[in-house]
Design a protein around this motif. Sequence first.
Motif, mmCIF file in Angstrom:
data_model
loop_
_atom_site.group_PDB
_atom_site.id
_atom_site.type_symbol
_atom_site.label_atom_id
_atom_site.label_comp_id
_atom_site.label_asym_id
_atom_site.label_seq_id
_atom_site.Cartn_x
_atom_site.Cartn_y
_atom_site.Cartn_z
ATOM 1 N N SER A 19 29.026 48.559 28.258
ATOM 2 C CA SER A 19 29.597 49.051 29.182
ATOM 3 C C SER A 19 30.576 48.419 30.641
ATOM 4 C CB SER A 19 28.255 50.135 29.630
ATOM 5 O OG SER A 19 27.518 49.241 29.745
ATOM 6 N N VAL A 20 30.466 47.264 31.094
ATOM 7 C CA VAL A 20 30.550 46.779 31.955
ATOM 8 C C VAL A 20 31.987 46.802 31.658
ATOM 9 C CG1 VAL A 20 30.671 44.496 32.460
ATOM 10 C CG2 VAL A 20 28.778 44.890 32.879
ATOM 11 N N PRO A 21 32.520 45.929 29.729
ATOM 12 C CA PRO A 21 33.926 46.216 30.208
ATOM 13 C C PRO A 21 34.591 47.594 30.251
ATOM 14 C CG PRO A 21 32.726 44.833 28.387
ATOM 15 C CD PRO A 21 32.251 45.128 29.286
ATOM 16 N N LEU A 22 33.952 48.508 29.634
ATOM 17 C CA LEU A 22 34.471 49.609 29.974
ATOM 18 C C LEU A 22 34.598 50.327 31.672
ATOM 19 C CD1 LEU A 22 35.397 53.000 28.839
ATOM 20 C CD2 LEU A 22 32.691 53.026 28.269
ATOM 21 N N GLY A 23 33.064 49.869 32.171
ATOM 22 C CA GLY A 23 33.554 50.178 33.326
ATOM 23 C C GLY A 23 34.311 49.409 34.194
ATOM 24 N N THR A 24 34.724 48.453 33.475
ATOM 25 C CA THR A 24 35.915 47.574 34.716
ATOM 26 C C THR A 24 37.636 48.598 34.397
ATOM 27 O OG1 THR A 24 34.412 45.556 34.783
ATOM 28 C CG2 THR A 24 37.396 45.876 34.519
ATOM 29 N N TYR A 25 37.002 48.177 33.056
ATOM 30 C CA TYR A 25 38.442 49.610 32.514
ATOM 31 C C TYR A 25 39.040 50.653 33.159
ATOM 32 C CZ TYR A 25 41.696 51.515 29.510
ATOM 33 O OH TYR A 25 42.966 52.364 28.817
ATOM 34 N N ILE A 26 37.967 51.559 32.830
ATOM 35 C CA ILE A 26 37.412 52.589 33.905
ATOM 36 C C ILE A 26 38.161 52.478 35.507
ATOM 37 C CG2 ILE A 26 36.757 55.253 35.014
ATOM 38 C CD1 ILE A 26 35.072 54.714 32.366
#
Length: 389
Positions: free
Chosen positions: A143-150
Amino acid sequence: MKKNLIPLTLGGLGIGTTEFVMMGLLPDIAKDFNVSIPVAGHLISAYALGVVIGAPLLVAISSNYPPKKILIALMVMFTVFNAFSAFAPDDHALFIARLLSGLPHGAFFGVGSVVASRLAEKGKQAQAISVMFAGLTIANLLSVPLGTYIGHHYSWRYTFGLIAFIGLMALLFIQLWLPALPVSREGDIKSEMGFFKTREAWLILLTTAIGTGGLFCWISYIAPLMTDVGHFSKNSVPLILIVAGLGMVIGNILGGKLADWVAPVKACLILLISMAVALIGIYFVSGNQVLSIIMTFITGALSMAIGSPIQILMIRTAKGAEMLGAAATQAAFNTGNALGAFLGGLPIAMGYGFTSPELVGVVMAITGALFAMMLAKRQSVVKRELELV
């Protein structure tokens, strides 16, 4: 995994996401609010300050309530303040929102650790606590990589919306699946605070705050270490963080098992010494891309492995003040976060390069190990005294 531990894992997932995603979102937030990166970095400090304030305070004022009700209230706070972050009109409002969203962090893990240990099978308490901390490791992996991407490609506000949604899911599953355990408090706040007058309490907190600071000396500056010393491209950094996150997932599981196989204080000692060795390894091999990736995985594993042993050590030591003690260790972890980032940055500022924080981390990890040795010796003395009575 026991179904009734899943709500704790979801809570850990949300908390881990909001704590660590900020590092990746800083450039986007700074640009949006037209402030510098260092000024935006105050948002990280705000969250850590909230953890330190909220951990003992919220547990102290809520200990007369059943654990399930406490966890629901904490997750409501978490969800509301992260939702407010998504709508913050300026950096000052976001600073306040980050401070407030940090308040339930330590209390949730403190109460959750006690709940997990009470739900666990005999001899598997540390493994049960590691199930809760699995949420933190999954956050770093997914979720941290996903949140950063978003945040990079759409808006950082959507990332905080995602975090609020995770909080809502955690609330739902706490209500549905977490058993309604009775209040286990035996004394009042005055008697519980008395634990912090003991040498054992401060040795555990010092082991946590100083020893885990070694991790944050490393991970706080992992991006420039990999790009400037390891010569990886900047686009590779998210993938490198995923490698570290995968190590954390595995390390969390192994740390829980280790703390059930041997005495928790011995597990802490083993892991802190191993952390010091790993940081020395990073210092010497960072110029080699293959070896640096291997050491990233190993160090990530060691960094999370200590979470469960520290928590179960505090719970078993703080008899009658388990929730307060477990929450205090979370405040100590965040103190280690701040200390590691600050002390690790000093040699960089002096011009010693991006491998120099690892040497500071070695000193901190070894110092933490020395406090753990003092605690082990103290516990053996107390045990002998009790046997003579």
